[in-house]
Design an enzyme around this catalytic site. Structure first.
Site, PDB file in Angstrom:
ATOM      1  N   ALA A 179       0.881  -1.228  -0.040  1.00  0.00           N
ATOM      2  CA  ALA A 179       0.179  -0.118  -0.422  1.00  0.00           C
ATOM      3  C   ALA A 179       1.149   1.264  -0.410  1.00  0.00           C
ATOM      4  O   ALA A 179       1.180   1.952  -0.556  1.00  0.00           O
ATOM      5  CB  ALA A 179      -0.815  -0.018   0.819  1.00  0.00           C
ATOM      6  N   TYR A 180       2.203   1.103   1.075  1.00  0.00           N
ATOM      7  CA  TYR A 180       3.025   2.286   0.975  1.00  0.00           C
ATOM      8  C   TYR A 180       3.298   2.204  -0.247  1.00  0.00           C
ATOM      9  O   TYR A 180       3.779   3.561  -1.049  1.00  0.00           O
ATOM     10  CB  TYR A 180       3.427   2.523   1.877  1.00  0.00           C
ATOM     11  CG  TYR A 180       4.671   3.203   1.992  1.00  0.00           C
ATOM     12  CD1 TYR A 180       4.616   4.453   3.355  1.00  0.00           C
ATOM     13  CD2 TYR A 180       6.260   3.147   2.082  1.00  0.00           C
ATOM     14  CE1 TYR A 180       5.147   5.765   3.218  1.00  0.00           C
ATOM     15  CE2 TYR A 180       6.648   3.923   2.081  1.00  0.00           C
ATOM     16  CZ  TYR A 180       6.648   5.440   3.225  1.00  0.00           C
ATOM     17  OH  TYR A 180       7.760   6.795   3.195  1.00  0.00           O
TER      18      TYR A 180
END
Length: 249
Positions: A155-156
């Site tokens: 996600a990051y």
């Protein structure tokens, strides 16, 4: 325009990289609004940076993932300072430390919102006042993860890749205006955000850095200060690595 007339907004300005950048800009003579979800921390940081002078630095509550909250924070900033010239998009979170297959949708989406949606909302809001002022600098905090894709941080990594691409697009869109849009892609930086990483994930990231250390928030702030200045005049839509030699492209 003198530097003392310029106004900067720093998202996530209550701590970490954001606070270090705000401190550097304030030392350079700019006035600053620290936008942060933690209103009390933002006010305390502003008081500490300005010795209590609310004509120099102010703390503003802002949920930078929410359109209405961003609009309200901008209005508060313009009411106090009358203009906006610099936007530092530094609010962020590491998000879930898990494989993509094991990540919960809610945590994944929250990471995208804090790291990418916020950059869109704040940058979009900042363009008009910058054009009105005849000067603008938008500096986005991306990450080396947005180039390489860190395992167990999908996600990051995806969000920061989006920040890099958004910076390129907006930089091109505003190239014929007085507004420059660039981003910084740090490797590991010594901030409280590291506490969100597991020991194994942190060790793996540090092992990739030829300088064999993490960077400092002040080192990020020094680069951000240049990108926010007049002397950054022919760079836009660019990504500036700050990785201790880790970056290879």
């Amino acid at each position: 325009m003198s530097v003392a007339q310029r106004v900067a907004v720093v998202t996530g300005g209550a701590g970490g990289i954001g606070r270090a950048i705000a401190a550097r800009l304030q030392r350079d003579g700019l006035r600053a609004a620290l936008w942060d979800l933690d209103a009390r921390a933002a006010r305390e940081a502003a008081d500490a940076l300005s010795n209590g002078r609310n004509d120099v630095v102010i703390g503003v509550h802002a949920d930078v993932t929410d359109e209405a909250s961003v609009a309200a924070a901008l209005n508060t900033t313009l009411d106090r300072f009358g203009a906006l010239h610099v936007l530092i998009n530094s609010a962020g979170t590491t998000g879930p430390i898990a494989t993509g297959a094991d990540s919960a949708l809610g945590a994944w989406q929250r990471c995208i919102d804090v790291n990418l949606r916020s950059v869109f909302l704040c940058s979009r809001a900042a363009v008009k006042p910058m054009l009105d002022a005849g000067f603008g600098r938008i500096v986005n905090l991306a990450s080396i993860a947005g180039k390489e894709g860190n395992p167990s941080m999908s996600a990051y990594s995806a969000a920061k890749a989006g920040v890099i691409a958004f910076t390129k697009s907006m930089g091109k869109e505003l190239a014929l205006t007085p507004v420059r849009v660039n981003c910084i892609a740090p490797a590991v930086i010594e901030t409280p955000l590291l506490q969100q990483m597991t020991d194994d994930a942190l060790a793996a990231s540090l092992a990739k850095i030829p300088m064999q250390r993490a960077g400092t928030a002040d080192e990020v702030a020094n680069l951000a200060a240049w990108l926010a200045s007049d002397t950054c005049s022919f760079s836009t839509g660019a990504t500036f690595d700050l990785s201790g030699g880790r970056a290879t492209y």
